[in-house]
Each structure stands twice: as C-alpha cells, then as structure tokens.
Design a protein around this motif. Structure first.
Motif, PDB file in Angstrom:
ATOM      1  N   ASP A 122       2.693   1.821   1.296  1.00  0.00           N
ATOM      2  CA  ASP A 122       2.913   3.136   1.900  1.00  0.00           C
ATOM      3  C   ASP A 122       1.633   3.957   1.813  1.00  0.00           C
ATOM      4  OD1 ASP A 122       3.885   5.495   2.877  1.00  0.00           O
ATOM      5  OD2 ASP A 122       5.074   5.999   1.105  1.00  0.00           O
ATOM      6  N   THR A 123       0.832   3.888   2.865  1.00  0.00           N
ATOM      7  CA  THR A 123      -0.488   4.521   2.865  1.00  0.00           C
ATOM      8  C   THR A 123      -0.670   5.379   4.100  1.00  0.00           C
ATOM      9  OG1 THR A 123      -1.415   2.608   1.696  1.00  0.00           O
ATOM     10  CG2 THR A 123      -2.974   4.099   2.763  1.00  0.00           C
ATOM     11  N   THR A 124      -1.238   6.552   3.891  1.00  0.00           N
ATOM     12  CA  THR A 124      -1.625   7.438   4.993  1.00  0.00           C
ATOM     13  C   THR A 124      -3.142   7.477   5.057  1.00  0.00           C
ATOM     14  OG1 THR A 124       0.363   8.806   4.825  1.00  0.00           O
ATOM     15  CG2 THR A 124      -1.560   9.786   5.885  1.00  0.00           C
ATOM     16  N   LYS A 126       2.648  -3.689   3.633  1.00  0.00           N
ATOM     17  CA  LYS A 126       3.714  -2.696   3.469  1.00  0.00           C
ATOM     18  C   LYS A 126       3.445  -1.741   2.305  1.00  0.00           C
ATOM     19  CE  LYS A 126       7.311  -5.505   5.648  1.00  0.00           C
ATOM     20  NZ  LYS A 126       6.345  -6.462   6.215  1.00  0.00           N
ATOM     21  N   GLY A 155       3.406   8.399  -2.225  1.00  0.00           N
ATOM     22  CA  GLY A 155       2.640   7.598  -1.284  1.00  0.00           C
ATOM     23  C   GLY A 155       1.183   7.465  -1.692  1.00  0.00           C
ATOM     24  N   LYS A 165       1.428  -1.069  -4.705  1.00  0.00           N
ATOM     25  CA  LYS A 165       2.715  -0.990  -4.010  1.00  0.00           C
ATOM     26  C   LYS A 165       3.879  -0.922  -4.988  1.00  0.00           C
ATOM     27  CE  LYS A 165       4.376  -4.686  -2.041  1.00  0.00           C
ATOM     28  NZ  LYS A 165       4.577  -5.811  -1.108  1.00  0.00           N
ATOM     29  N   GLY A 175      -0.385   2.298   9.162  1.00  0.00           N
ATOM     30  CA  GLY A 175       0.763   3.049   8.682  1.00  0.00           C
ATOM     31  C   GLY A 175       0.641   4.501   9.088  1.00  0.00           C
TER      32      GLY A 175
END
Length: 310
Positions: free
Chosen positions: A136-138, A134, A183, A107, A162
């Motif tokens: 930022d992961t797809t 938190k 990301g 992160k 997320g």
C-alpha cells in the motif's frame, strides 16, 4: 495537441519497449549538444567531479541525456515494463529485484513507512514494483508542465501504480493522511526545494524538501531508500535498502535536517556509482538561494556558482 501526443505514444507502443527505448536514447543523445540546458548538465558534472577530464565529463552528460530519452520513451510501456515474477525468479525478465524481503517486511509490519528515491535510470519502476507486490504505497509525483503530456502521463501512471499524490499546495495533508492509515509514501528527494533544509550533496550545499524527515520524526516509522540501475540489454535492477538508522536530537527525536542529510548521502552514493544515469540537467544547486536560507552566512558565499540563478 493531445491527439498528436497520443499518436506518438501509440507509435512508441507499436515499437515495443526495447526499440522505443533505443529510439528515445539515440534521439536525445544525438541532439543533446545543441540543447541549451546541456550547459547546466556540463557545469554540474564539472563541479561535482572537479578532477575529471573534459572528455569524461561530456561522456557522462551524453549518457545522462540518453538515459532521459530512454526513460521518456519507456513511459509508453510502463504497464508492462515491470515483468519480474517472484514466484519464478529464474524466468527471463527485464527487471531484477534486490531486497524484495524489505518490500515484504514493509507490507506485513502493520506500520506506516517512508521510501525515498532519486532520478536514476527509470525512476518510475519502484512505484510499479510496490504495486505489483500489493504494498500500500502512494507515490508523490510532480506533473509535467505541459497539460496534455501531464494528462497522458497521469493516465499511464494510474494504470501501472498504486496511489498517486501530486506535489502541490496542500499535498502534505494528503500525505499525512496516508501515513495515519498505515500506508506508505514514496518520494524523489534529489531536486531543489526553495523552502527546504540545507544538506551537503556532491560536495556542495543544496536545498532539500524536509517532508520525509518531518514525517519520520512524527510517525517514528521505517525509512528505506530504493534505486533503479539501468543494466545492459534493456534490463534493470531495483535495490531497496534496509531501514536507515536516522540521527536523533538531544531529546531522542529524529533530527529532521540530519535525517535529510543522511538520505541525501545515500542518494549521493548512488549518483557517484552511476553518474551517467542521473538527471544532471536539473538546477539542483542554487548558491544564492542557499545563502538567503542561511541568512547570508559567509561560508556559503565562498562557494562558486556554476550557473546563474533566476
């Protein structure tokens, strides 16, 4: 149809996560001997563990069906299943996290990152964990074939995770865009991919999607593995590995096929440790397609198929 499925999910939510999991596990374990695809699971286990006694082969298959049933029922509770509190690690929780410092480092490092996983235990939990911290992961996912089920599962995932990216035509461009913005991408890598690279898995060659290896080569970003272990008493452990030191070619660039072989070797270690928690029903090994991918090389043709490719 969608109304019936919503009613089923409502019933599972009413049961609570533990009783819903028990019901799903009991149901699939009980009916698994008469499910046709159980023959694929048994054949895969026998081929992966050729010295294993038949009773143990069938025990692993039943355990795999139970795990699948539990995971299916737990979809109704995805938004509450992850209850780990890093600020109060001594509090009772159904989830424990090993390697949380790796999540935090991802992160805070200001770089894109790749996370691979496999269909072990409840494989949805890593994406939920990332969202909880938190990060930022797809998550790259494959939607269920049934449109009604796919709609409800997407609704549940959207509320617990997320970013989401469907594995479909053109998805690579969306995935690349995530990394270009710094990301992170999470992806399951333990299923057959027809246009993939050949890597060894459980003693046999398998076709694997090379996309994470290609992204690692292009972006020179850290690559971690994450697995879930189903523990007794309705509990789970999440384990995130340190970044892998991926193999490189003569030019010093990450070797895509070698990178996928290394990631797959990590997954193999996970499966061998908890074989009853993996998705053996999937047609992971397809010798005819592998032979075609390699131009019909003779060594591949010596491998005995455990089921007919369609």
């Amino acid at each position: 149809m969608i109304g019936l499925i919503r009613a089923l999910f409502g019933f599972l939510r009413w049961l609570g996560p533990e009783r819903a999991s028990d019901l799903g596990g009991w149901l699939l374990r009980s009916v698994s001997p008469v499910i046709p695809v159980n023959r694929v699971a048994l054949a895969n286990i026998r081929a992966a563990f050729p010295q294993m006694a038949e009773d143990e082969v069938r025990r692993i298959a039943r355990g795999a069906w139970e795990n699948l049933g539990r995971t299916a029922a737990e979809y109704a509770h995805l938004n509450t299943l992850f209850d780990y509190d890093d600020d109060n690690r001594d509090a009772p929780s159904r989830v424990e996290v090993d390697g949380i410092e790796q999540f935090i480092a991802l992160k805070d490092d200001g770089k894109p990152g790749l996370i691979f996983s496999s269909h072990l235990a409840n494989w949805e939990l890593p994406a939920i964990c990332a969202a909880a911290y938190k990060l930022d992961t797809t998550a790259v996912f494959r939607a269920p074939n049934d449109p009604a089920i796919a709609a409800i599962v997407h609704e549940i995932r959207s509320g617990a995770m997320g970013g989401l990216a469907a594995a479909k035509q053109g998805a690579a461009f969306a995935m690349q865009g995530v990394l270009e913005k710094g990301g992170h991408l999470g992806m399951l890598i333990d299923q057959h991919f027809t246009r993939g690279v050949v890597v060894p898995f459980m003693g046999r060659p398998a076709l694997t999607n090379p996309i994470l290896g290609k992204f690692a080569r292009r972006f020179e970003c850290p690559v971690h593995g994450v697995r879930v272990i189903r523990l007794p008493h309705h509990r789970f452990r999440l384990e995130l590995t340190p970044p892998l030191d991926l193999p490189r070619d003569a030019n010093g660039e990450i070797d895509v096929q070698g990178a996928m072989a290394m990631m797959t070797a990590v997954v193999e270690g996970w499966v061998r440790e908890h074989p009853e928690q993996w998705l053996w029903m999937h047609r992971r090994w397809r010798p005819n397609l592998i032979a075609a991918a390699k131009g019909g090389d003779a060594p591949i043709m010596t491998i005995q198929p455990v089921f007919k490719a369609t």
